[in-house]
Design an enzyme around this catalytic site. Structure first.
Site, short mmCIF file in Angstrom:
data_model
loop_
_atom_site.label_atom_id
_atom_site.label_comp_id
_atom_site.label_asym_id
_atom_site.label_seq_id
_atom_site.Cartn_x
_atom_site.Cartn_y
_atom_site.Cartn_z
N ASP A 75 -0.28 5.00 5.19
CA ASP A 75 -0.40 3.71 4.52
C ASP A 75 -1.87 3.31 4.56
O ASP A 75 -2.43 3.10 5.64
CB ASP A 75 0.47 2.67 5.22
CG ASP A 75 0.52 1.34 4.48
OD1 ASP A 75 -0.46 0.99 3.80
OD2 ASP A 75 1.54 0.64 4.61
N ASN A 133 -8.54 6.87 -5.40
CA ASN A 133 -7.63 6.60 -6.53
C ASN A 133 -6.57 5.56 -6.23
O ASN A 133 -6.16 4.82 -7.13
CB ASN A 133 -6.95 7.92 -6.94
CG ASN A 133 -5.73 7.69 -7.81
OD1 ASN A 133 -5.84 7.34 -8.98
ND2 ASN A 133 -4.56 7.89 -7.22
N THR A 169 1.66 6.48 -17.32
CA THR A 169 2.39 7.04 -16.18
C THR A 169 3.86 6.69 -16.32
O THR A 169 4.24 5.79 -17.08
CB THR A 169 1.85 6.48 -14.86
OG1 THR A 169 2.07 5.07 -14.84
CG2 THR A 169 0.36 6.76 -14.70
N ASP A 212 -0.91 9.61 0.80
CA ASP A 212 0.01 8.82 -0.03
C ASP A 212 1.13 8.30 0.86
O ASP A 212 1.33 8.80 1.98
CB ASP A 212 0.59 9.67 -1.17
CG ASP A 212 0.91 8.85 -2.41
OD1 ASP A 212 1.58 7.82 -2.27
OD2 ASP A 212 0.49 9.24 -3.51
N LYS A 216 -10.41 -4.87 -8.53
CA LYS A 216 -11.01 -3.82 -9.35
C LYS A 216 -12.43 -4.17 -9.77
O LYS A 216 -13.27 -3.28 -9.95
CB LYS A 216 -10.11 -3.55 -10.57
CG LYS A 216 -8.82 -2.82 -10.22
CD LYS A 216 -9.08 -1.49 -9.54
CE LYS A 216 -7.82 -0.68 -9.34
NZ LYS A 216 -8.10 0.63 -8.70
N TYR A 227 -5.39 -8.23 -8.47
CA TYR A 227 -5.72 -6.85 -8.84
C TYR A 227 -7.03 -6.78 -9.61
O TYR A 227 -7.91 -5.95 -9.31
CB TYR A 227 -4.58 -6.27 -9.67
CG TYR A 227 -4.78 -4.87 -10.20
CD1 TYR A 227 -4.49 -3.77 -9.41
CD2 TYR A 227 -5.21 -4.65 -11.51
CE1 TYR A 227 -4.64 -2.48 -9.90
CE2 TYR A 227 -5.36 -3.37 -12.01
CZ TYR A 227 -5.08 -2.29 -11.21
OH TYR A 227 -5.23 -1.02 -11.70
#
Length: 260
Positions: free
Chosen positions: A75, A102, A202, A49, A171, A167
């Site tokens: 990164d 993820n 979240t 992360d 995906k 995005y």
């Protein structure tokens, strides 16, 4: 000592105990809950992360609960650094036989705001690293007689979400990546599946996007009139990573409370 079973983490999967999992983006949001769920299965968890304070706090939390966990500040756009981080996890915990791809970031932009540089960066953040992480660990899995990869997509690829075209494109690419890897890695008894979360509550989503009006629209579209939280995704991933899903590969499973 492995961590004791705790009911909040749902079902137990004996096949996950004492194995090593690599989780990308495992320090915050959905990723942090995935990390917690694997750790409380008795899995050795290495996660990557860029969110240092959140990741270090999660490591402290889990180590206090007798979990085995290692954080690498990497990164994911830097593939050489990714490989080095994976090597460090392997050196600490042994061969990596589980992978959860993820990490992602749903930065918004209008069509006119998107530059070639922005487009390429979004593909690097949301798609490219998934392949290179799989490439880096599949030989561990093959040598062990098999393994499991779970790629994280998004229901946005099906539903279409305004302001998220790069995005959404990335995906949708995760679906193709899943199918390609499943075909190539199947002879090594490596299963590759994809989980597509819906609108997950979240803290980032709550802070930035989920107004009362948006929440009403979410419930209107979902068949189930409840919020989906990160644990809903983590528990689905555990199943696909476990031997209970031993005949499941080349599949994409949507967890969106029936939106799509």
């Amino acid at each position: 000592m492995t961590a004791p079973y705790r009911p909040r983490y749902g079902a137990t999967y004996p096949s996950l105990r004492d194995r090593t999992v690599l989780i990308t983006g495992g320090g915050s949001g959905i990723g942090a809950e995935i990390t917690r769920h694997f750790a409380h299965q008795g899995t050795r968890v290495g996660f990557i992360d860029i969110a240092v304070p959140e990741s270090e706090a999660l490591v402290a939390e889990l180590k206090a609960e007798n979990c085995e966990v290692l954080f690498q500040n990497v990164d994911l756009r830097d593939i050489a650094a990714v490989r080095a981080g994976i090597d460090a996890i392997r050196a600490e915990f042994g061969p990596i036989t589980l992978l959860v791809n993820n990490a992602a970031h749903d930065q918004r932009a209008t069509i006119d705001e998107i530059t070639p540089e922005f487009w390429d960066d979004r593909q690097a953040v949301n798609l490219r690293h998934q392949f290179f992480c799989a490439q880096a660990v599949y030989k561990d899995m093959a040598a062990a007689g098999g393994g499991a990869i779970v790629n994280i997509g998004s229901f946005a690829y099906i539903a279409g979400v305004e302001g998220l075209t790069p995005y959404v494109a990335a995906k949708s690419g995760v679906i193709g990546l899943t199918r390609g890897l499943a075909r190539e890695l199947g002879p090594h008894n490596i299963r590759v599946n994809c989980v597509l979360p819906g609108w997950i509550m979240t803290q980032r989503q709550l802070d930035l996007w989920v107004t009362p009006e948006v929440e009403a629209e979410i419930f209107k579209r979902q068949c189930l009139k409840r919020k989906i939280d990160p644990a809903d995704i983590a528990r689905t991933i555990l199943f696909f990573a476990s031997d209970e899903a031993g005949a499941c590969t080349n599949q994409s499973h949507v967890v969106d409370a029936g939106w799509t």
